[in-house]
Design a protein around this motif. Structure first.
Motif, PDB file in Angstrom:
ATOM      1  N   TYR A  33     -13.726  -6.406 -13.734  1.00  0.00           N
ATOM      2  CA  TYR A  33     -12.649  -5.417 -13.712  1.00  0.00           C
ATOM      3  C   TYR A  33     -11.468  -5.928 -14.523  1.00  0.00           C
ATOM      4  O   TYR A  33     -11.165  -7.124 -14.511  1.00  0.00           O
ATOM      5  N   TYR A  35      -7.260  -5.132 -14.747  1.00  0.00           N
ATOM      6  CA  TYR A  35      -6.095  -4.469 -14.160  1.00  0.00           C
ATOM      7  C   TYR A  35      -4.866  -4.854 -14.982  1.00  0.00           C
ATOM      8  O   TYR A  35      -4.823  -5.895 -15.632  1.00  0.00           O
ATOM      9  N   GLN A  37      -0.651  -5.349 -14.487  1.00  0.00           N
ATOM     10  CA  GLN A  37       0.426  -5.445 -13.505  1.00  0.00           C
ATOM     11  C   GLN A  37       1.763  -5.499 -14.229  1.00  0.00           C
ATOM     12  O   GLN A  37       2.094  -6.487 -14.880  1.00  0.00           O
ATOM     13  N   PRO A  43      -1.003  -4.249  -9.145  1.00  0.00           N
ATOM     14  CA  PRO A  43      -1.968  -4.112 -10.239  1.00  0.00           C
ATOM     15  C   PRO A  43      -2.511  -2.691 -10.321  1.00  0.00           C
ATOM     16  O   PRO A  43      -2.752  -2.051  -9.293  1.00  0.00           O
ATOM     17  N   PHE A  45      -5.587  -0.330 -12.035  1.00  0.00           N
ATOM     18  CA  PHE A  45      -6.932  -0.387 -12.590  1.00  0.00           C
ATOM     19  C   PHE A  45      -6.964   0.109 -14.026  1.00  0.00           C
ATOM     20  O   PHE A  45      -6.353   1.123 -14.369  1.00  0.00           O
ATOM     21  N   TYR A  48     -13.805  -0.890 -15.452  1.00  0.00           N
ATOM     22  CA  TYR A  48     -14.779  -1.589 -14.609  1.00  0.00           C
ATOM     23  C   TYR A  48     -16.101  -1.642 -15.365  1.00  0.00           C
ATOM     24  O   TYR A  48     -16.595  -0.618 -15.825  1.00  0.00           O
ATOM     25  N   LEU A  91      -4.720  -8.675 -15.624  1.00  0.00           N
ATOM     26  CA  LEU A  91      -5.541  -9.408 -14.671  1.00  0.00           C
ATOM     27  C   LEU A  91      -7.004  -9.027 -14.815  1.00  0.00           C
ATOM     28  O   LEU A  91      -7.336  -7.854 -15.019  1.00  0.00           O
ATOM     29  N   THR A 103     -15.540  -8.289  -2.165  1.00  0.00           N
ATOM     30  CA  THR A 103     -14.316  -8.964  -2.550  1.00  0.00           C
ATOM     31  C   THR A 103     -14.284  -9.127  -4.064  1.00  0.00           C
ATOM     32  O   THR A 103     -15.269  -9.534  -4.678  1.00  0.00           O
ATOM     33  N   GLN A 104     -13.161  -8.787  -4.646  1.00  0.00           N
ATOM     34  CA  GLN A 104     -12.946  -9.046  -6.064  1.00  0.00           C
ATOM     35  C   GLN A 104     -12.150 -10.341  -6.190  1.00  0.00           C
ATOM     36  O   GLN A 104     -11.140 -10.524  -5.511  1.00  0.00           O
ATOM     37  N   TYR A 105     -12.599 -11.219  -7.057  1.00  0.00           N
ATOM     38  CA  TYR A 105     -11.966 -12.512  -7.279  1.00  0.00           C
ATOM     39  C   TYR A 105     -11.185 -12.431  -8.585  1.00  0.00           C
ATOM     40  O   TYR A 105     -11.759 -12.108  -9.630  1.00  0.00           O
ATOM     41  N   PHE A 106      -9.908 -12.741  -8.492  1.00  0.00           N
ATOM     42  CA  PHE A 106      -9.006 -12.553  -9.625  1.00  0.00           C
ATOM     43  C   PHE A 106      -8.750 -13.842 -10.390  1.00  0.00           C
ATOM     44  O   PHE A 106      -8.676 -14.930  -9.810  1.00  0.00           O
ATOM     45  N   GLY A 107      -8.576 -13.684 -11.685  1.00  0.00           N
ATOM     46  CA  GLY A 107      -8.106 -14.770 -12.524  1.00  0.00           C
ATOM     47  C   GLY A 107      -6.591 -14.862 -12.477  1.00  0.00           C
ATOM     48  O   GLY A 107      -5.929 -14.022 -11.867  1.00  0.00           O
ATOM     49  N   PRO A 108      -6.029 -15.876 -13.145  1.00  0.00           N
ATOM     50  CA  PRO A 108      -4.571 -16.079 -13.113  1.00  0.00           C
ATOM     51  C   PRO A 108      -3.796 -15.095 -13.976  1.00  0.00           C
ATOM     52  O   PRO A 108      -2.574 -15.011 -13.861  1.00  0.00           O
ATOM     53  N   ARG A 111      -0.188 -13.121 -19.503  1.00  0.00           N
ATOM     54  CA  ARG A 111       1.119 -12.477 -19.597  1.00  0.00           C
ATOM     55  C   ARG A 111       1.357 -12.093 -21.040  1.00  0.00           C
ATOM     56  O   ARG A 111       1.478 -12.959 -21.910  1.00  0.00           O
TER      57      ARG A 111
ATOM     58  N   PHE B  34      -7.924  -4.184   1.939  1.00  0.00           N
ATOM     59  CA  PHE B  34      -7.775  -5.598   1.628  1.00  0.00           C
ATOM     60  C   PHE B  34      -6.296  -5.974   1.645  1.00  0.00           C
ATOM     61  O   PHE B  34      -5.427  -5.154   1.334  1.00  0.00           O
ATOM     62  N   TYR B  36      -4.149  -9.017  -0.240  1.00  0.00           N
ATOM     63  CA  TYR B  36      -4.154 -10.138  -1.189  1.00  0.00           C
ATOM     64  C   TYR B  36      -2.767 -10.777  -1.196  1.00  0.00           C
ATOM     65  O   TYR B  36      -1.756 -10.105  -0.985  1.00  0.00           O
ATOM     66  N   GLN B  42       0.399 -17.288 -10.281  1.00  0.00           N
ATOM     67  CA  GLN B  42      -1.002 -17.445  -9.917  1.00  0.00           C
ATOM     68  C   GLN B  42      -1.669 -16.086  -9.768  1.00  0.00           C
ATOM     69  O   GLN B  42      -1.000 -15.055  -9.682  1.00  0.00           O
ATOM     70  N   GLY B  43      -2.992 -16.093  -9.725  1.00  0.00           N
ATOM     71  CA  GLY B  43      -3.720 -14.853  -9.518  1.00  0.00           C
ATOM     72  C   GLY B  43      -3.702 -14.428  -8.069  1.00  0.00           C
ATOM     73  O   GLY B  43      -3.163 -15.112  -7.197  1.00  0.00           O
ATOM     74  N   LEU B  44      -4.278 -13.295  -7.806  1.00  0.00           N
ATOM     75  CA  LEU B  44      -4.353 -12.765  -6.449  1.00  0.00           C
ATOM     76  C   LEU B  44      -5.431 -13.500  -5.661  1.00  0.00           C
ATOM     77  O   LEU B  44      -6.535 -13.726  -6.148  1.00  0.00           O
ATOM     78  N   LEU B  46      -7.535 -13.469  -1.930  1.00  0.00           N
ATOM     79  CA  LEU B  46      -7.847 -12.636  -0.779  1.00  0.00           C
ATOM     80  C   LEU B  46      -7.391 -13.301   0.515  1.00  0.00           C
ATOM     81  O   LEU B  46      -7.715 -14.451   0.780  1.00  0.00           O
ATOM     82  N   LYS B  49     -10.061  -8.781   4.740  1.00  0.00           N
ATOM     83  CA  LYS B  49     -10.502  -7.438   4.397  1.00  0.00           C
ATOM     84  C   LYS B  49     -11.085  -6.726   5.604  1.00  0.00           C
ATOM     85  O   LYS B  49     -11.667  -7.367   6.493  1.00  0.00           O
ATOM     86  N   LEU B  99     -10.064  -1.057  -7.032  1.00  0.00           N
ATOM     87  CA  LEU B  99      -9.023  -1.265  -6.038  1.00  0.00           C
ATOM     88  C   LEU B  99      -7.774  -0.478  -6.403  1.00  0.00           C
ATOM     89  O   LEU B  99      -7.337  -0.489  -7.556  1.00  0.00           O
ATOM     90  N   PHE B 101      -3.912  -0.484  -5.438  1.00  0.00           N
ATOM     91  CA  PHE B 101      -2.952  -1.388  -4.819  1.00  0.00           C
ATOM     92  C   PHE B 101      -1.656  -0.683  -4.457  1.00  0.00           C
ATOM     93  O   PHE B 101      -1.235   0.273  -5.116  1.00  0.00           O
TER      94      PHE B 101
END
Lengths: 115, 111
Positions: A33, A35, A37, A43, A45, A48, A91, A103-108, A111, B34, B36, B42-44, B46, B49, B99, B101
């Motif tokens: 995904y 996003y 922000q 964030p 969307f 996907y 993101l 669960t979606q796992y996000f990167g840092p 910017r 969820f 977060y 830093q990133g998000l 979790l 949920k 998602l 938010f």
């Protein structure tokens, strides 16, 4: 194991230029995904991917934005003719198979600043 | 269309005090909710949920949230705030794969 990584962490460009933002998802995750922000916002969307194909690109704001994931792993978000309003944190997230409970796992994030 | 509302863009508590961050959802499909947390630069990450298995959900770092369908709410709580809890918190609805938010609540913890 390694999490989601994004490069570059920061990108400064001039209005009208082209930029590419890269995302490396967690190994084995088929869903990816993007996003965006903006300052003071949650964030939003953009797009996907399920495997190599874009399953939902309804969040892309206009045709200046494009994303690819040619081998079903790394993805690149491409922005043409950048505008100052594109300045934001971009993101990337990945999940195992893309189900809406997952669960979606996000990167840092990357910017992006457009001058 | 889905939407998520977080009441209070900024919340300030004293160390050791109760933390309550509010989230209300509006969804035409069953929500998958969820929370977060985002630390500076830093990133998000979790926190927890809701998956319909239980209305009270326990997460990491002592946080929990209760799903109340009648109130369309999923508020986040922690009995005793710690300085390390200072961050921005986002509630999200994943009922349609992507998602959605809320705008986030920035938590400040005062010594």
């Amino acid at each position: 194991g390694a999490g989601v990584s994004q490069t570059p962490s920061n990108k400064v460009t001039e209005k009208g230029k082209y930029v590419e933002l890269r995302c490396d998802p967690i190994s084995g995750h088929t869903a990816l995904y993007w996003y965006r922000q903006s300052l003071g916002q949650g964030p939003e969307f953009l797009i996907y991917f399920q495997g190599t194909g874009a399953a939902d690109d309804s969040g892309l704001p206009n045709d200046r934005f494009f994303a690819v994931r040619p081998e079903g792993s790394v993805s690149t978000l491409k922005i043409q003719r950048t505008e100052r309003g594109d300045s934001a944190v971009y993101l990337c997230a990945s999940s195992l198979s893309g189900g809406y409970q997952e669960t979606q796992y996000f990167g840092p994030g990357t910017r992006l600043l457009v001058l | 269309a889905q939407s998520v509302t977080q009441l209070g863009s900024h919340v300030s508590v004293s160390e050791g005090a109760l933390v309550l961050l509010r989230c209300n959802y509006s969804s035409s499909v069953p929500p998958y909710l969820f929370w977060y947390v985002q630390y500076p630069n830093q990133g998000l990450q979790l926190l927890l949920k809701y998956t319909s298995a239980a209305t009270l959900v326990k997460g990491i770092n002592g946080f929990e949230a209760e799903f109340k369908k009648s109130e369309t709410s999923f508020h986040l709580t922690k009995p005793s705030a710690h300085m390390s809890d200072a961050a921005e918190y986002f509630c999200a609805d994943g009922g349609s794969e992507k998602l959605v938010f809320g705008k986030g609540t920035k938590l400040t913890v005062n010594p």
